[in-house]
Design an enzyme around this catalytic site. Structure first.
Site, PDB file in Angstrom:
ATOM      1  N   SER A 127       0.812  -1.218   0.000  1.00  0.00           N
ATOM      2  CA  SER A 127       0.000   0.000   0.000  1.00  0.00           C
ATOM      3  C   SER A 127       0.847   1.270   0.000  1.00  0.00           C
ATOM      4  O   SER A 127       1.891   1.339   0.651  1.00  0.00           O
ATOM      5  CB  SER A 127      -0.883  -0.005   1.253  1.00  0.00           C
ATOM      6  OG  SER A 127      -1.443   1.264   1.473  1.00  0.00           O
ATOM      7  N   GLU A 129       0.155   3.670   1.659  1.00  0.00           N
ATOM      8  CA  GLU A 129       0.200   4.157   3.046  1.00  0.00           C
ATOM      9  C   GLU A 129       1.589   3.959   3.647  1.00  0.00           C
ATOM     10  O   GLU A 129       1.953   4.630   4.605  1.00  0.00           O
ATOM     11  CB  GLU A 129      -0.843   3.424   3.898  1.00  0.00           C
ATOM     12  CG  GLU A 129      -2.272   3.833   3.625  1.00  0.00           C
ATOM     13  CD  GLU A 129      -2.615   5.249   4.086  1.00  0.00           C
ATOM     14  OE1 GLU A 129      -2.203   5.647   5.183  1.00  0.00           O
ATOM     15  OE2 GLU A 129      -3.293   5.953   3.318  1.00  0.00           O
ATOM     16  N   TYR A 151      -1.575   0.165  10.592  1.00  0.00           N
ATOM     17  CA  TYR A 151      -1.852  -0.477   9.296  1.00  0.00           C
ATOM     18  C   TYR A 151      -0.636  -0.369   8.385  1.00  0.00           C
ATOM     19  O   TYR A 151      -0.185  -1.358   7.798  1.00  0.00           O
ATOM     20  CB  TYR A 151      -3.072   0.196   8.639  1.00  0.00           C
ATOM     21  CG  TYR A 151      -3.265  -0.172   7.176  1.00  0.00           C
ATOM     22  CD1 TYR A 151      -3.849  -1.383   6.813  1.00  0.00           C
ATOM     23  CD2 TYR A 151      -2.865   0.704   6.160  1.00  0.00           C
ATOM     24  CE1 TYR A 151      -4.026  -1.716   5.472  1.00  0.00           C
ATOM     25  CE2 TYR A 151      -3.038   0.379   4.824  1.00  0.00           C
ATOM     26  CZ  TYR A 151      -3.616  -0.834   4.487  1.00  0.00           C
ATOM     27  OH  TYR A 151      -3.780  -1.157   3.166  1.00  0.00           O
TER      28      TYR A 151
HETATM   29  P1  NDP Z   1     -11.321  -4.833   1.742  1.00  0.00           P
HETATM   30  O1  NDP Z   1     -11.284  -4.300   3.117  1.00  0.00           O
HETATM   31  O2  NDP Z   1     -12.478  -4.526   0.862  1.00  0.00           O
HETATM   32  O3  NDP Z   1     -11.214  -6.448   1.815  1.00  0.00           O
HETATM   33  C1  NDP Z   1     -10.448  -7.073   2.781  1.00  0.00           C
HETATM   34  C2  NDP Z   1     -10.620  -8.575   2.646  1.00  0.00           C
HETATM   35  O4  NDP Z   1      -9.801  -9.225   3.626  1.00  0.00           O
HETATM   36  C3  NDP Z   1     -12.045  -9.078   2.867  1.00  0.00           C
HETATM   37  O5  NDP Z   1     -12.324 -10.094   1.936  1.00  0.00           O
HETATM   38  C4  NDP Z   1     -11.971  -9.661   4.277  1.00  0.00           C
HETATM   39  O6  NDP Z   1     -12.899 -10.686   4.517  1.00  0.00           O
HETATM   40  C5  NDP Z   1     -10.581 -10.246   4.243  1.00  0.00           C
HETATM   41  N1  NDP Z   1     -10.060 -10.565   5.567  1.00  0.00           N
HETATM   42  C6  NDP Z   1      -9.898  -9.714   6.615  1.00  0.00           C
HETATM   43  N2  NDP Z   1      -9.391 -10.393   7.662  1.00  0.00           N
HETATM   44  C7  NDP Z   1      -9.218 -11.680   7.274  1.00  0.00           C
HETATM   45  C8  NDP Z   1      -8.743 -12.853   7.923  1.00  0.00           C
HETATM   46  N3  NDP Z   1      -8.326 -12.840   9.187  1.00  0.00           N
HETATM   47  N4  NDP Z   1      -8.712 -14.007   7.221  1.00  0.00           N
HETATM   48  C9  NDP Z   1      -9.125 -14.044   5.922  1.00  0.00           C
HETATM   49  N5  NDP Z   1      -9.610 -12.967   5.264  1.00  0.00           N
HETATM   50  C10 NDP Z   1      -9.649 -11.801   5.940  1.00  0.00           C
HETATM   51  O7  NDP Z   1      -9.950  -4.395   1.032  1.00  0.00           O
HETATM   52  P2  NDP Z   1      -9.675  -3.968  -0.493  1.00  0.00           P
HETATM   53  O8  NDP Z   1     -10.295  -4.959  -1.387  1.00  0.00           O
HETATM   54  O9  NDP Z   1      -9.960  -2.532  -0.659  1.00  0.00           O
HETATM   55  O10 NDP Z   1      -8.093  -4.094  -0.564  1.00  0.00           O
HETATM   56  C11 NDP Z   1      -7.471  -5.346  -0.877  1.00  0.00           C
HETATM   57  C12 NDP Z   1      -6.068  -5.354  -0.315  1.00  0.00           C
HETATM   58  O11 NDP Z   1      -5.312  -4.304  -0.881  1.00  0.00           O
HETATM   59  C13 NDP Z   1      -5.985  -5.150   1.197  1.00  0.00           C
HETATM   60  O12 NDP Z   1      -4.891  -5.903   1.671  1.00  0.00           O
HETATM   61  C14 NDP Z   1      -5.714  -3.673   1.336  1.00  0.00           C
HETATM   62  O13 NDP Z   1      -5.066  -3.382   2.553  1.00  0.00           O
HETATM   63  C15 NDP Z   1      -4.803  -3.460   0.144  1.00  0.00           C
HETATM   64  N6  NDP Z   1      -4.782  -2.127  -0.416  1.00  0.00           N
HETATM   65  C16 NDP Z   1      -5.965  -1.519  -0.739  1.00  0.00           C
HETATM   66  C17 NDP Z   1      -5.965  -0.270  -1.287  1.00  0.00           C
HETATM   67  C18 NDP Z   1      -7.243   0.391  -1.678  1.00  0.00           C
HETATM   68  O14 NDP Z   1      -7.217   1.596  -1.945  1.00  0.00           O
HETATM   69  N7  NDP Z   1      -8.358  -0.329  -1.764  1.00  0.00           N
HETATM   70  C19 NDP Z   1      -4.700   0.470  -1.507  1.00  0.00           C
HETATM   71  C20 NDP Z   1      -3.517  -0.312  -1.211  1.00  0.00           C
HETATM   72  C21 NDP Z   1      -3.566  -1.545  -0.674  1.00  0.00           C
HETATM   73  P3  NDP Z   1     -14.373 -10.373   5.152  1.00  0.00           P
HETATM   74  O15 NDP Z   1     -15.238 -10.041   3.968  1.00  0.00           O
HETATM   75  O16 NDP Z   1     -14.720 -11.655   5.794  1.00  0.00           O
HETATM   76  O17 NDP Z   1     -14.231  -9.211   6.092  1.00  0.00           O
HETATM   77  P1  GDP Z   2      -6.810   5.753   3.527  1.00  0.00           P
HETATM   78  O1  GDP Z   2      -5.975   6.636   2.653  1.00  0.00           O
HETATM   79  O2  GDP Z   2      -6.572   4.311   3.313  1.00  0.00           O
HETATM   80  O3  GDP Z   2      -6.740   6.116   4.967  1.00  0.00           O
HETATM   81  O4  GDP Z   2      -8.316   5.952   3.003  1.00  0.00           O
HETATM   82  P2  GDP Z   2      -9.577   6.731   3.628  1.00  0.00           P
HETATM   83  O5  GDP Z   2     -10.576   6.835   2.524  1.00  0.00           O
HETATM   84  O6  GDP Z   2     -10.026   6.112   4.899  1.00  0.00           O
HETATM   85  O7  GDP Z   2      -9.012   8.189   3.977  1.00  0.00           O
HETATM   86  C1  GDP Z   2      -8.471   9.025   2.975  1.00  0.00           C
HETATM   87  C2  GDP Z   2      -8.257  10.412   3.562  1.00  0.00           C
HETATM   88  O8  GDP Z   2      -9.514  11.026   3.796  1.00  0.00           O
HETATM   89  C3  GDP Z   2      -7.515  10.416   4.913  1.00  0.00           C
HETATM   90  O9  GDP Z   2      -6.513  11.397   4.875  1.00  0.00           O
HETATM   91  C4  GDP Z   2      -8.586  10.776   5.911  1.00  0.00           C
HETATM   92  O10 GDP Z   2      -8.104  11.501   7.049  1.00  0.00           O
HETATM   93  C5  GDP Z   2      -9.478  11.679   5.060  1.00  0.00           C
HETATM   94  N1  GDP Z   2     -10.853  11.801   5.592  1.00  0.00           N
HETATM   95  C6  GDP Z   2     -11.487  12.970   5.852  1.00  0.00           C
HETATM   96  N2  GDP Z   2     -12.687  12.726   6.377  1.00  0.00           N
HETATM   97  C7  GDP Z   2     -12.837  11.380   6.449  1.00  0.00           C
HETATM   98  C8  GDP Z   2     -13.888  10.531   6.913  1.00  0.00           C
HETATM   99  O11 GDP Z   2     -14.933  10.960   7.373  1.00  0.00           O
HETATM  100  N3  GDP Z   2     -13.672   9.183   6.799  1.00  0.00           N
HETATM  101  C9  GDP Z   2     -12.508   8.672   6.274  1.00  0.00           C
HETATM  102  N4  GDP Z   2     -12.382   7.346   6.181  1.00  0.00           N
HETATM  103  N5  GDP Z   2     -11.499   9.459   5.871  1.00  0.00           N
HETATM  104  C10 GDP Z   2     -11.663  10.798   5.947  1.00  0.00           C
END
Ligand code: NDP
Ligand code: GDP
Length: 330
Positions: A127, A129, A151
């Site tokens: 990520s 992040e 995270y």
């Molecule tokens: P989501 O939060 O939508 O999905 C997370 C998934 O992980 C879900 O399927 C969840 O299952 C599963 N999960 C959580 N805990 C466990 C566990 N203990 N065992 C098995 N499965 C588990 O994430 P995204 O699809 O948005 O992101 C996918 C990946 O990419 C993540 O690792 C995220 O951190 C990373 N990422 C995402 C970005 C983004 O902008 N979306 C940016 C950079 C990295 P359940 O449905 O059961 O909760």
């Molecule tokens: P992140 O980049 O994975 O933390 O994705 P988020 O969508 O959770 O947050 C993106 C940015 O939006 C961060 O800098 C947050 O501080 C900002 N933000 C501002 N208001 C909110 C809010 O109400 N919820 C979330 N989730 N983020 C917020």
């Protein structure tokens, strides 16, 4: 027929990746962890109409024996480790769980692959992040990490373990450093979906305003459907490597609000309130990626613009809430 195993298949990226791999003729397996709310699991797969096309395997990333069994049963050519506690804010209230799932969970997957499928190609969902308190105005693969949340620290650990397994054991293990990517399937706690859901509620007369935190934060927002292609492309290369995936355009939360409300014919300034309760213990002020390497080596480029994505997300939320939005999933 190639076999793929996706952890996190019930999440945003897992659902889009599963759809893409099915389209390429893969047999797609996904981890499913037991939940008391099992009726809600698979909602994203249902939204994409592929729920019955994937094979679900009962496993949890924190239970090595269960994922070993999942690897043995799926006999994967490709493993995509997308599972994580993925919400930054929650990582301050559940730092230990975040470390276990997001950090150690990736190590569990690497171990399971090393033991049970050492020839499989492995993708780790790293990520942007990890850049946290940014050390360069535009971040690429050479920019040092400065994680600003549990995270991000857990993701940095998982990233280096992936590099480590590649260098120590010769695993074909790649790490995709993906910048934020969104879609109608994004979790509602993330700011983009929180905003588009609010826009739909306000448009339909179900709410009057939304309360946000830091409107000045800037993110490089892309579309999940584009980003899962980059994941797949990484595993098609002869050699495993690390790649930044980003659009190269950084936008503020304020500007995202303006775009989303304007799509529904609303003035964002009349409906957005700010409350310090939504600020974070430490903020990542700005992320802005340089995906030149992915463009050059993978021939990857994003297709969907921010404006198109915002429109799609608002329309999808209008439809979910019973309005007149048309469903258009990219
Ligand atoms: P989501 O939060 O939508 O999905 C997370 C998934 O992980 C879900 O399927 C969840 O299952 C599963 N999960 C959580 N805990 C466990 C566990 N203990 N065992 C098995 N499965 C588990 O994430 P995204 O699809 O948005 O992101 C996918 C990946 O990419 C993540 O690792 C995220 O951190 C990373 N990422 C995402 C970005 C983004 O902008 N979306 C940016 C950079 C990295 P359940 O449905 O059961 O909760
Ligand atoms: P992140 O980049 O994975 O933390 O994705 P988020 O969508 O959770 O947050 C993106 C940015 O939006 C961060 O800098 C947050 O501080 C900002 N933000 C501002 N208001 C909110 C809010 O109400 N919820 C979330 N989730 N983020 C917020």
């Amino acid at each position: 027929m190639k076999s793929a195993l996706i952890t996190g298949i019930t999440g945003q990226d897992g659902a889009y990746l599963a759809r893409m791999l099915l389209g390429k003729g893969y047999r797609v397996h996904g981890l499913l962890r037991r939940s008391a709310s099992s009726d809600a699991i698979g909602e994203r797969l249902r939204w994409l109409g592929i729920e019955s096309d994937v094979v679900m395997l009962d496993a949890d990333l924190m239970d090595l024996s269960s994922i070993l069994r999942a690897v043995e049963m799926s006999r994967p050519d490709e493993v995509y480790n997308l599972a994580a506690q993925s919400f930054v804010k929650t990582s301050w209230t559940q730092p230990l769980l975040t470390g276990q799932v997001t950090g150690m969970g990736a190590t569990n997957m690497l171990e399971a692959v090393r033991i049970a499928a050492p020839r499989a190609r492995f993708y780790q969902a790293s990520s942007s992040e990890m850049y946290g308190k940014i050390q360069a105005p535009v971040q690429d693969e050479r920019t040092p990490f400065y994680p600003r949340s549990p995270y991000a620290a857990a993701k940095a650990f998982a990233h280096w373990m992936t590099v480590n397994y590649r260098e120590s054991f010769g695993l074909h293990a790649s790490s995709g450093i993906l910048f934020n990517h969104e879609s109608p399937l994004r979790g509602i706690e993330f700011v983009t979906r929180k905003i588009t859901d609010a826009v739909a509620r306000i448009r339909l007369g179900l709410a009057d305003h939304v309360v946000l935190g830091n409107l000045d934060a800037r993110r490089d927002w892309g579309h999940a459907a584009d980003y899962v292609e980059a994941m797949w492309l990484m595993l098609q290369q002869e050699h495993a490597d690390d790649y930044v995936v980003a659009t190269g355009r950084s936008t503020s939360v304020r500007e995202f609000c303006r775009l989303a409300f304007a799509h529904a014919g609303l003035d964002w300034e009349r409906h957005v309130r700010v409350d310090a309760a939504h600020l974070r213990p430490a903020e990542v002020d700005v992320l802005h990626g340089d995906a030149s390497k992915a463009r050059r080596v993978l021939r990857w480029a994003p297709r969907i613009t921010l404006e198109e994505m915002v429109a799609e997300m608002v329309e999808a939320d209008l439809e979910r809430l019973g309005g007149k939005g048309r469903r258009r999933v990219a």
